[in-house]
Design a protein around this motif. Structure first.
Motif, PDB file in Angstrom:
ATOM      1  N   ASN A   1       0.837  -1.190   0.000  1.00  0.00           N
ATOM      2  CA  ASN A   1       0.000   0.000   0.000  1.00  0.00           C
ATOM      3  C   ASN A   1       0.879   1.251   0.000  1.00  0.00           C
ATOM      4  OD1 ASN A   1       0.865   0.465   2.663  1.00  0.00           O
ATOM      5  ND2 ASN A   1      -0.832  -0.708   3.508  1.00  0.00           N
ATOM      6  N   LYS A   2       0.255   2.405   0.024  1.00  0.00           N
ATOM      7  CA  LYS A   2       1.005   3.664  -0.081  1.00  0.00           C
ATOM      8  C   LYS A   2       2.016   3.830   1.049  1.00  0.00           C
ATOM      9  CE  LYS A   2      -2.760   6.135  -0.455  1.00  0.00           C
ATOM     10  NZ  LYS A   2      -3.692   7.290  -0.602  1.00  0.00           N
ATOM     11  N   ALA A   3       1.636   3.457   2.268  1.00  0.00           N
ATOM     12  CA  ALA A   3       2.536   3.639   3.411  1.00  0.00           C
ATOM     13  C   ALA A   3       3.818   2.831   3.236  1.00  0.00           C
ATOM     14  CB  ALA A   3       1.829   3.232   4.700  1.00  0.00           C
ATOM     15  N   GLU A   4       3.702   1.646   2.675  1.00  0.00           N
ATOM     16  CA  GLU A   4       4.869   0.784   2.520  1.00  0.00           C
ATOM     17  C   GLU A   4       5.830   1.302   1.461  1.00  0.00           C
ATOM     18  OE1 GLU A   4       2.751  -2.780   1.773  1.00  0.00           O
ATOM     19  OE2 GLU A   4       2.430  -3.218   3.893  1.00  0.00           O
ATOM     20  N   LEU A   5       5.365   2.204   0.606  1.00  0.00           N
ATOM     21  CA  LEU A   5       6.214   2.761  -0.450  1.00  0.00           C
ATOM     22  C   LEU A   5       6.585   4.219  -0.181  1.00  0.00           C
ATOM     23  CD1 LEU A   5       4.339   1.100  -3.404  1.00  0.00           C
ATOM     24  CD2 LEU A   5       6.768   0.798  -2.934  1.00  0.00           C
ATOM     25  N   ALA A   6       6.322   4.699   1.035  1.00  0.00           N
ATOM     26  CA  ALA A   6       6.545   6.112   1.351  1.00  0.00           C
ATOM     27  C   ALA A   6       7.996   6.534   1.174  1.00  0.00           C
ATOM     28  CB  ALA A   6       6.091   6.407   2.782  1.00  0.00           C
ATOM     29  N   ALA A   7       8.934   5.610   1.316  1.00  0.00           N
ATOM     30  CA  ALA A   7      10.353   5.955   1.241  1.00  0.00           C
ATOM     31  C   ALA A   7      10.851   6.132  -0.187  1.00  0.00           C
ATOM     32  CB  ALA A   7      11.182   4.874   1.933  1.00  0.00           C
ATOM     33  N   PHE A   8       9.991   5.843  -1.167  1.00  0.00           N
ATOM     34  CA  PHE A   8      10.441   5.848  -2.552  1.00  0.00           C
ATOM     35  C   PHE A   8       9.705   6.893  -3.380  1.00  0.00           C
ATOM     36  CE2 PHE A   8      11.080   1.632  -0.775  1.00  0.00           C
ATOM     37  CZ  PHE A   8      12.459   1.529  -0.927  1.00  0.00           C
ATOM     38  N   GLY A   9      10.493   7.696  -4.107  1.00  0.00           N
ATOM     39  CA  GLY A   9       9.943   8.785  -4.908  1.00  0.00           C
ATOM     40  C   GLY A   9       9.105   8.291  -6.075  1.00  0.00           C
ATOM     41  N   GLU A  10       8.425   9.239  -6.700  1.00  0.00           N
ATOM     42  CA  GLU A  10       7.485   8.899  -7.767  1.00  0.00           C
ATOM     43  C   GLU A  10       8.148   8.169  -8.928  1.00  0.00           C
ATOM     44  OE1 GLU A  10       4.125   9.265  -7.984  1.00  0.00           O
ATOM     45  OE2 GLU A  10       4.233   9.778  -5.864  1.00  0.00           O
ATOM     46  N   GLY A  11       9.420   8.468  -9.193  1.00  0.00           N
ATOM     47  CA  GLY A  11      10.072   7.852 -10.335  1.00  0.00           C
ATOM     48  C   GLY A  11      10.936   6.650  -9.998  1.00  0.00           C
ATOM     49  N   ASN A  12      11.004   6.278  -8.724  1.00  0.00           N
ATOM     50  CA  ASN A  12      11.858   5.155  -8.329  1.00  0.00           C
ATOM     51  C   ASN A  12      11.290   3.838  -8.846  1.00  0.00           C
ATOM     52  OD1 ASN A  12      12.976   2.964  -6.517  1.00  0.00           O
ATOM     53  ND2 ASN A  12      14.099   4.717  -5.723  1.00  0.00           N
ATOM     54  N   ASP A  13      12.170   2.994  -9.382  1.00  0.00           N
ATOM     55  CA  ASP A  13      11.732   1.726  -9.969  1.00  0.00           C
ATOM     56  C   ASP A  13      11.012   0.832  -8.964  1.00  0.00           C
ATOM     57  OD1 ASP A  13      12.776   2.473 -12.368  1.00  0.00           O
ATOM     58  OD2 ASP A  13      14.607   1.269 -12.210  1.00  0.00           O
ATOM     59  N   ILE A  14      11.378   0.947  -7.689  1.00  0.00           N
ATOM     60  CA  ILE A  14      10.735   0.111  -6.666  1.00  0.00           C
ATOM     61  C   ILE A  14       9.264   0.484  -6.524  1.00  0.00           C
ATOM     62  CG2 ILE A  14      10.728  -0.439  -4.184  1.00  0.00           C
ATOM     63  CD1 ILE A  14      13.820  -0.070  -4.355  1.00  0.00           C
TER      64      ILE A  14
END
Length: 203
Positions: free
Chosen positions: A2-15
């Motif tokens: 979900n969004k919280a789990e990806l908070a550390a990664f910017g909009e363009g990050n491949d992850i």
């Protein structure tokens, strides 16, 4: 994820972008199971049905679920597999006691001790978490540099809080991917694997 789990990664990050499906950002959707995940849930239910159904006999199975659509769908798929491998009766809907948001999403319920505790972790008010965050600062910054993220301006406690999700992300990649026949390829999967590919420990 979900969004919280990806908070550390910017909009363009491949992850992050690997969890896009065309124009759809899967982590923004409450119904974001993948086809691989759907098959896995039904297979898991079939396994449990074969292993444990004899303990229940013909009894009806009652089940609970978070109100999140993906969670209900996971439960239904699991129980579809379970029912196919047993003689149990399985209702199509989870128990509804009007408390599911509190039971399964207590961390998001404002005014509760759980909510206050989570906010304390993020803000640095939780002393033990803040101390650990300070001691891990350099290693976390180095790790994120390997993942093409610069978090030098992110507060210690928030950075550590974000990082607790990395194992969840690695597991999400692993469950989403299909195994390749050549075990020497690391990670030995195809599909979503950007986090595990970049971090040795996540493989």
């Amino acid at each position: 994820p979900n969004k919280a789990e990806l908070a550390a990664f910017g909009e363009g990050n491949d992850i992050r972008t690997q969890w896009h499906d065309g124009d759809k950002r899967l982590y923004d959707d409450d119904n974001n199971l993948s086809d691989v995940g759907r098959k896995q849930m039904e297979t898991l239910g079939r396994f449990f049905g074969e292993e444990y159904a004899q303990l229940l006999g013909n009894e009806s199975v009652r089940w609970e679920s978070s109100p999140a659509e993906r969670c209900e769908e996971s439960g239904k798929l699991f129980l579809k597999g379970f029912e196919a491998a047993s003689s149990c009766q399985v209702p199509s809907k989870p128990i509804e006691d009007n408390q599911r948001m509190v039971t399964f999403k207590a961390w998001a319920q404002t005014g509760t001790p759980y909510f206050a505790s989570v906010q304390g972790l993020k803000s640095g008010d939780h002393e033990a978490h803040a101390m650990r965050a300070r001691s891990r600062r350099r290693s976390l910054e180095n790790m994120y540099a390997e993942l093409n993220e610069d978090h030098t301006e992110v507060p210690d406690s928030l950075l550590l809080y974000w990082s607790c999700y990395l194992h969840c992300l690695a597991e999400a990649e692993a469950y989403d991917c299909e195994a390749l026949p050549e075990p020497s390829i690391c990670p030995a999967t195809k599909g979503r694997n950007n986090l595990r590919f970049n971090l040795d420990w996540a493989q």
